[in-house]
Design a protein around this motif. Sequence first.
Motif, PDB file in Angstrom:
ATOM      1  N   GLN A   1       0.831  -1.208   0.000  1.00  0.00           N
ATOM      2  CA  GLN A   1       0.000   0.000   0.000  1.00  0.00           C
ATOM      3  C   GLN A   1       0.865   1.258   0.000  1.00  0.00           C
ATOM      4  OE1 GLN A   1      -2.883  -0.098   3.134  1.00  0.00           O
ATOM      5  NE2 GLN A   1      -4.028   1.672   2.399  1.00  0.00           N
ATOM      6  N   PHE A   2       1.936   1.233   0.781  1.00  0.00           N
ATOM      7  CA  PHE A   2       2.839   2.385   0.824  1.00  0.00           C
ATOM      8  C   PHE A   2       3.510   2.585  -0.534  1.00  0.00           C
ATOM      9  CE2 PHE A   2       6.748   4.658   1.675  1.00  0.00           C
ATOM     10  CZ  PHE A   2       6.366   5.608   2.610  1.00  0.00           C
ATOM     11  N   GLN A   3       3.882   1.483  -1.197  1.00  0.00           N
ATOM     12  CA  GLN A   3       4.518   1.577  -2.511  1.00  0.00           C
ATOM     13  C   GLN A   3       3.578   2.177  -3.537  1.00  0.00           C
ATOM     14  OE1 GLN A   3       7.611   1.023  -3.061  1.00  0.00           O
ATOM     15  NE2 GLN A   3       7.657   1.226  -5.285  1.00  0.00           N
ATOM     16  N   ARG A   4       2.316   1.802  -3.489  1.00  0.00           N
ATOM     17  CA  ARG A   4       1.335   2.376  -4.427  1.00  0.00           C
ATOM     18  C   ARG A   4       1.212   3.878  -4.208  1.00  0.00           C
ATOM     19  NH1 ARG A   4      -1.487  -2.510  -3.374  1.00  0.00           N
ATOM     20  NH2 ARG A   4      -2.709  -1.516  -1.719  1.00  0.00           N
TER      21      ARG A   4
ATOM     22  N   PRO B   1       7.156  -2.717  11.895  1.00  0.00           N
ATOM     23  CA  PRO B   1       8.065  -1.828  11.156  1.00  0.00           C
ATOM     24  C   PRO B   1       7.283  -0.927  10.205  1.00  0.00           C
ATOM     25  CG  PRO B   1       8.860  -4.095  11.130  1.00  0.00           C
ATOM     26  CD  PRO B   1       7.473  -4.138  11.689  1.00  0.00           C
ATOM     27  N   MET B   2       7.745   0.293  10.069  1.00  0.00           N
ATOM     28  CA  MET B   2       7.128   1.247   9.152  1.00  0.00           C
ATOM     29  C   MET B   2       7.967   1.371   7.886  1.00  0.00           C
ATOM     30  SD  MET B   2       5.932   4.297  11.744  1.00  0.00           S
ATOM     31  CE  MET B   2       4.916   3.969  13.180  1.00  0.00           C
ATOM     32  N   GLN B   3       7.321   1.818   6.813  1.00  0.00           N
ATOM     33  CA  GLN B   3       7.982   1.969   5.519  1.00  0.00           C
ATOM     34  C   GLN B   3       8.584   3.364   5.376  1.00  0.00           C
ATOM     35  OE1 GLN B   3       8.061  -0.873   3.539  1.00  0.00           O
ATOM     36  NE2 GLN B   3       7.149  -1.650   5.441  1.00  0.00           N
ATOM     37  N   THR B   4       9.638   3.460   4.581  1.00  0.00           N
ATOM     38  CA  THR B   4      10.270   4.753   4.317  1.00  0.00           C
ATOM     39  C   THR B   4      10.205   5.069   2.833  1.00  0.00           C
ATOM     40  OG1 THR B   4      12.451   3.722   4.084  1.00  0.00           O
ATOM     41  CG2 THR B   4      11.854   4.574   6.264  1.00  0.00           C
ATOM     42  N   PHE B   5      10.308   6.349   2.519  1.00  0.00           N
ATOM     43  CA  PHE B   5      10.353   6.779   1.123  1.00  0.00           C
ATOM     44  C   PHE B   5      11.741   6.510   0.565  1.00  0.00           C
ATOM     45  CE2 PHE B   5       6.854   9.490   2.623  1.00  0.00           C
ATOM     46  CZ  PHE B   5       5.932   9.288   1.603  1.00  0.00           C
ATOM     47  N   GLU B   6      11.765   5.981  -0.650  1.00  0.00           N
ATOM     48  CA  GLU B   6      13.022   5.778  -1.353  1.00  0.00           C
ATOM     49  C   GLU B   6      12.989   6.618  -2.620  1.00  0.00           C
ATOM     50  OE1 GLU B   6      15.374   4.108  -0.013  1.00  0.00           O
ATOM     51  OE2 GLU B   6      14.237   3.154   1.614  1.00  0.00           O
ATOM     52  N   ALA B   7      14.128   7.210  -2.946  1.00  0.00           N
ATOM     53  CA  ALA B   7      14.198   8.021  -4.164  1.00  0.00           C
ATOM     54  C   ALA B   7      14.055   7.111  -5.369  1.00  0.00           C
ATOM     55  CB  ALA B   7      15.526   8.780  -4.217  1.00  0.00           C
ATOM     56  N   SER B   8      13.099   7.447  -6.241  1.00  0.00           N
ATOM     57  CA  SER B   8      12.915   6.660  -7.447  1.00  0.00           C
ATOM     58  C   SER B   8      13.996   6.999  -8.452  1.00  0.00           C
ATOM     59  CB  SER B   8      11.533   6.932  -8.062  1.00  0.00           C
ATOM     60  OG  SER B   8      11.447   8.286  -8.460  1.00  0.00           O
ATOM     61  N   ALA B   9      14.167   6.137  -9.434  1.00  0.00           N
ATOM     62  CA  ALA B   9      15.184   6.377 -10.459  1.00  0.00           C
ATOM     63  C   ALA B   9      14.895   7.662 -11.215  1.00  0.00           C
ATOM     64  CB  ALA B   9      15.238   5.189 -11.424  1.00  0.00           C
ATOM     65  N   SER B  10      13.606   7.925 -11.496  1.00  0.00           N
ATOM     66  CA  SER B  10      13.255   9.146 -12.241  1.00  0.00           C
ATOM     67  C   SER B  10      13.448  10.388 -11.387  1.00  0.00           C
ATOM     68  CB  SER B  10      11.796   9.062 -12.708  1.00  0.00           C
ATOM     69  OG  SER B  10      10.930   8.909 -11.595  1.00  0.00           O
ATOM     70  N   ALA B  11      13.288  10.250 -10.049  1.00  0.00           N
ATOM     71  CA  ALA B  11      13.425  11.418  -9.181  1.00  0.00           C
ATOM     72  C   ALA B  11      14.868  11.853  -9.041  1.00  0.00           C
ATOM     73  CB  ALA B  11      12.853  11.107  -7.798  1.00  0.00           C
ATOM     74  N   GLN B  12      15.820  10.945  -9.317  1.00  0.00           N
ATOM     75  CA  GLN B  12      17.224  11.282  -9.179  1.00  0.00           C
ATOM     76  C   GLN B  12      17.740  12.069 -10.366  1.00  0.00           C
ATOM     77  OE1 GLN B  12      19.492   7.781  -8.245  1.00  0.00           O
ATOM     78  NE2 GLN B  12      18.015   7.078  -6.736  1.00  0.00           N
TER      79      GLN B  12
END
Length: 226
Positions: free
Chosen positions: A97-100, A181-192
């Motif tokens: 759900q967090f990934q979506r 455990p909670m999820q964290t935001f990861e920088a996407s390839a396009s965001a970099q």
Amino acid sequence: MSRLITRLARAAVLIVVPLALAGCGINTIPTKDERAKAAWAEVQNQYQRRSDLIPNLVSTVQGFAAQEREVLVAVTEARASATQVQVNADTITDPAQFQRFAEAQNQLSGVLGRLMMIQERYPELKSNQNFLALQSQLEGTENRIAIARRDYNEAVRDYNTEIRTFPGAIWANTVHGWAEPMQTFEASASAQTAPTVSFDQPAAAPPPAPAPLPAPAPAAEPAPAQ
């Protein structure tokens, strides 16, 4: 006398036990859980702020660049997709759900980048006061989103570390069995990488080289004298 001693002993227990438990960190997990949830609420707040700006931004751009229909439709659809993703208290502990949610917001960020690039083709839009105001608000909101995501990630990492290490892991598996455990935001390839959008017309192909002229025919030899 004995009754007085008994009462004093009970009072001491009531005072010492809570202090001992607090000293052992029994309240650390709930405290860090609340801090992470507060940071998540701020992330949602900033994303909602951005979503609220988009209709006016699209309307303003459309008034000057209606022919850019593909980009305008893409922004509108991405906004709709982002707002349709269900977000609740379980989102930050549900990886799928967090990934979506993160992917929908990243997609919206990408098409917004394309929308803002349109101004380079339309000087009147670029100098429009309403557009400039919306652009400034959007830039400020993007900065707030970046800060909110950073603060959220830090709070979550602190919380996740607590429930996975001693002595927090003991409390997480006993008194605080609800802790996940909670999820964290990861920088996407396009965001970099900043999106590259070119509105330049493709360069015309160079004209073909002229065909070589045929070689001149050899001159005829004079006929011998009679």
